[in-house]
Design an enzyme around this catalytic site. Structure first.
Site, short mmCIF file in Angstrom:
data_model
loop_
_atom_site.label_atom_id
_atom_site.label_comp_id
_atom_site.label_asym_id
_atom_site.label_seq_id
_atom_site.Cartn_x
_atom_site.Cartn_y
_atom_site.Cartn_z
N LYS A 150 -46.48 -73.49 18.61
CA LYS A 150 -45.16 -73.08 19.07
C LYS A 150 -44.08 -73.98 18.49
O LYS A 150 -44.27 -75.19 18.35
CB LYS A 150 -45.13 -73.13 20.61
CG LYS A 150 -43.90 -72.53 21.25
CD LYS A 150 -44.07 -72.51 22.76
CE LYS A 150 -42.83 -71.95 23.47
NZ LYS A 150 -43.01 -71.90 24.93
N MET A 199 -35.95 -71.80 25.08
CA MET A 199 -37.30 -71.51 25.61
C MET A 199 -37.31 -71.06 27.07
O MET A 199 -38.37 -70.78 27.62
CB MET A 199 -38.24 -72.70 25.44
CG MET A 199 -38.45 -73.11 24.01
SD MET A 199 -39.72 -74.37 23.85
CE MET A 199 -38.94 -75.75 24.69
N SER A 225 -41.79 -67.78 26.89
CA SER A 225 -41.15 -68.16 25.64
C SER A 225 -42.11 -68.33 24.47
O SER A 225 -41.68 -68.49 23.34
CB SER A 225 -40.38 -69.47 25.85
OG SER A 225 -41.26 -70.53 26.21
N VAL A 246 -43.42 -73.17 31.53
CA VAL A 246 -42.61 -73.75 32.60
C VAL A 246 -42.44 -72.77 33.76
O VAL A 246 -42.31 -73.17 34.90
CB VAL A 246 -41.23 -74.20 32.08
CG1 VAL A 246 -40.32 -74.66 33.21
CG2 VAL A 246 -41.38 -75.33 31.07
N ALA A 247 -42.47 -71.46 33.44
CA ALA A 247 -42.35 -70.44 34.49
C ALA A 247 -43.19 -69.21 34.15
O ALA A 247 -42.97 -68.14 34.70
CB ALA A 247 -40.89 -70.05 34.69
N GLY A 248 -44.11 -69.38 33.22
CA GLY A 248 -44.94 -68.26 32.80
C GLY A 248 -44.96 -68.06 31.30
O GLY A 248 -45.42 -67.03 30.80
N SER A 249 -44.49 -69.05 30.55
CA SER A 249 -44.26 -68.88 29.12
C SER A 249 -45.52 -68.79 28.27
O SER A 249 -45.45 -68.42 27.10
CB SER A 249 -43.38 -70.02 28.59
OG SER A 249 -42.08 -69.91 29.12
#
Length: 533
Positions: A150, A199, A225, A246-249
């Protein structure tokens, strides 16, 4: 000349309308000029970044053409079809050459990025890494495996843009810890992939490199992201990728693109990131669970613990991962906030049934989100008014508090919530939880199903189990949602027959091996449900 006399001499100038007008016009022109110059500088930086990307891809293409010319009989299609575990074995025994594997994936990555715009840089050091591996006697767990990385993960000699102009031109002087460990295990990082700006987005687009498309349906998002990773792996241009979550990336792109992805516990792997009180983590993405497990085995090694002493020295527990002991599984079909789509709900129901038939104990559980309900149920107009009222208060408050203080204040209620969640988990005697993963691939999305486990800092993985059916689409016509908000309305517009649908598998902190074992069980049992996933 005294200050008083100076002001007396200047006074007529300030009171003269023509002079004042000229000064204002001059100032306005200067501001416009400076703004134009700033925008022009930004534009030039973006154009240079695109030019450098194009040159990198050209260099990559020349290397592939050179290999094909020198090796006309290369088994490219066969190589690209092999599961990662089998590919490693063939590389170690010498039945496949390092060159044939690397250049096969480089060629395929070029094809995929031409189609969906997912690769933003060629890691030219991959050819040096290949030559280095050929001279080594020891062959690591990821010997010869080409890996995509990434964008924001640092690689020596390359830029980590984060999708922002601010970071363009800032070439990194050394590899990040995770890249160093991957190389020490024989992996060959060979490309960097696209991300959304900053991101913090469920899509994958930025002003520098543009929009990345979903290779399964170009009208859909690949998720974010880690969308570049999802698109490249799903398109066949990479066999293993490293994303961040961080929240589902990691989990959203995996769900949208029909892949397996794992978000580990915070600090289980080096190079994690934090957004206020939420810990983000790097983690693997691949076509199957075995590849994720092999990657975790490779990363959780002495070299990782040596390079980053803040990482707890907990090696991969093979006994837990390989266990066949029946599991006690909690499940829920909805979180009470975002009503699952028909295909999401069906995926959980069918997976639950298969798990029960396989001898596991499966119980429905309360997702423990009701503390949030009162806020969610407020009318949209009330929410907007509150947002307008509270925004300046919150802005002033945060501007006068040190970052650590904010984190401390946020952490206190989160710690209480996490303690309560774990207590309920223990009371029910659960090993793992099965729940929805957001899907199928949307153009707009809500992330409540994934970000809960970032807040709790639990390991969570995604496994594709089915595809959207016409019956799902028919049922979607009657979808109402819980609140009639924009997310509920947009979901009804989704047209996704044939696209993959996944479920989410969750374990308690530091139990990645158990999470992966559960994911493997789900993957095996749902094999018949998947159609071309």
């Amino acid at each position: 000349m005294t200050q008083e006399r100076l002001w007396q001499d200047l006074d007529p100038l300030w009171t003269d309308p023509r002079t004042l007008s000229a000064l204002l016009c001059g100032s306005a022109a200067a501001i416009i000029l400076l703004k134009w110059l700033g925008q022009r500088q930004i534009q030039q930086k973006m154009e240079e970044a695109r030019r450098m990307r194009d040159l990198a891809l050209e260099r990559m293409e020349k290397a592939v053409c050179r290999f094909k010319k020198e090796n006309p009989g290369a088994q490219t299609a066969h190589i690209l079809s092999l599961p990662m575990v089998e590919l490693v074995e063939k590389l170690k025994e010498g039945s496949l050459s390092l060159e044939s594997v690397l250049y096969s994936y480089m060629g395929k990555a070029l094809e995929v990025t031409q189609e969906v715009n997912c690769v933003i840089d060629f890691i030219h050091g991959c050819e040096d890494q290949l030559q280095k591996l050929k001279k080594q006697k020891e062959k690591g767990l990821l010997y010869g495996i080409p890996i995509s990385i990434k964008d924001h993960i640092n690689c020596k000699g390359h830029v980590s843009s984060g999708g922002m102009v601010k970071f363009l031109g800032q070439v990194k002087e050394e590899d990040s810890v995770i890249v160093q460990v991957l190389k020490s295990q024989g992996a060959i990082p060979f490309v960097k992939t696209n991300i959304p700006q900053t991101m913090i987005n469920y899509d994958c687009s930025n002003l520098i490199f543009g929009q990345t498309l979903n290779p399964l349906n170009h009208k859909k998002s690949p998720g974010g992201s880690s969308g570049g990773e999802g698109a490249l792996i799903a398109g066949g241009g990479s066999i293993l990728g490293i994303g961040s979550d961080v929240a589902g990336s990691i989990r959203l792109p995996s769900s949208f693109c029909g892949l397996c992805g794992l978000k580990p516990t915070g600090d289980r792997i080096s190079d994690g990131i934090s957004v206020l009180a939420v810990t983000g983590m790097l983690g693997p993405m691949a076509r199957d669970v075995e590849s994720l497990a092999l990657c975790m085995k490779a990363l959780l090694c002495k070299e990782m613990f040596r390079l980053d002493p803040t990482v707890p020295p907990i090696p991969f527990n093979e006994e837990v991962y390989s266990s066949s002991k029946p599991l006690r599984i909690g499940y829920y079909e909805g979180d009470g906030y975002f009503q699952p789509s028909p295909s999401m709900r069906r995926a959980v129901q069918q997976t639950r049934k298969l798990l029960q038939e396989a001898g596991h104990t499966v119980n429905i559980v309360d997702p423990n989100l009701k503390s949030q309900f009162n806020t969610y149920r407020l009318p949209v107009l009330v929410k907007r008014i509150l947002a307008i009222i509270l925004k300046p208060i919150v802005s002033v408050w945060t501007s006068h508090l040190h970052h650590n203080t904010v984190c401390h204040l946020l952490c206190l209620p989160l710690q209480v919530y996490c303690t309560e969640f774990i207590a309920k988990w223990r009371k029910l005697g659960l090993d793992v939880i099965l729940c929805p993963a957001l899907g199928p691939a949307f153009n707009h999305a809500a992330t409540s199903y994934t970000n809960l486990y970032n807040v709790l800092n639990f390991p969570a993985g995604v496994v594709p189990v089915s595809t959207v059916t016409r019956a799902d689409e028919e049922e979607l016509k009657h979808y109402r949602g819980h609140y009639g908000d924009p997310w509920d309305k947009r979901l009804k517009e989704v047209r996704a027959v044939g696209l993959p649908v996944a479920v989410q598998c969750v374990a308690l902190p530091w139990q990645e091996e158990l999470c992966l074992r559960f994911m493997k069980e789900v993957e095996t049992l749902t094999h018949g449900m998947r159609r071309n996933v």
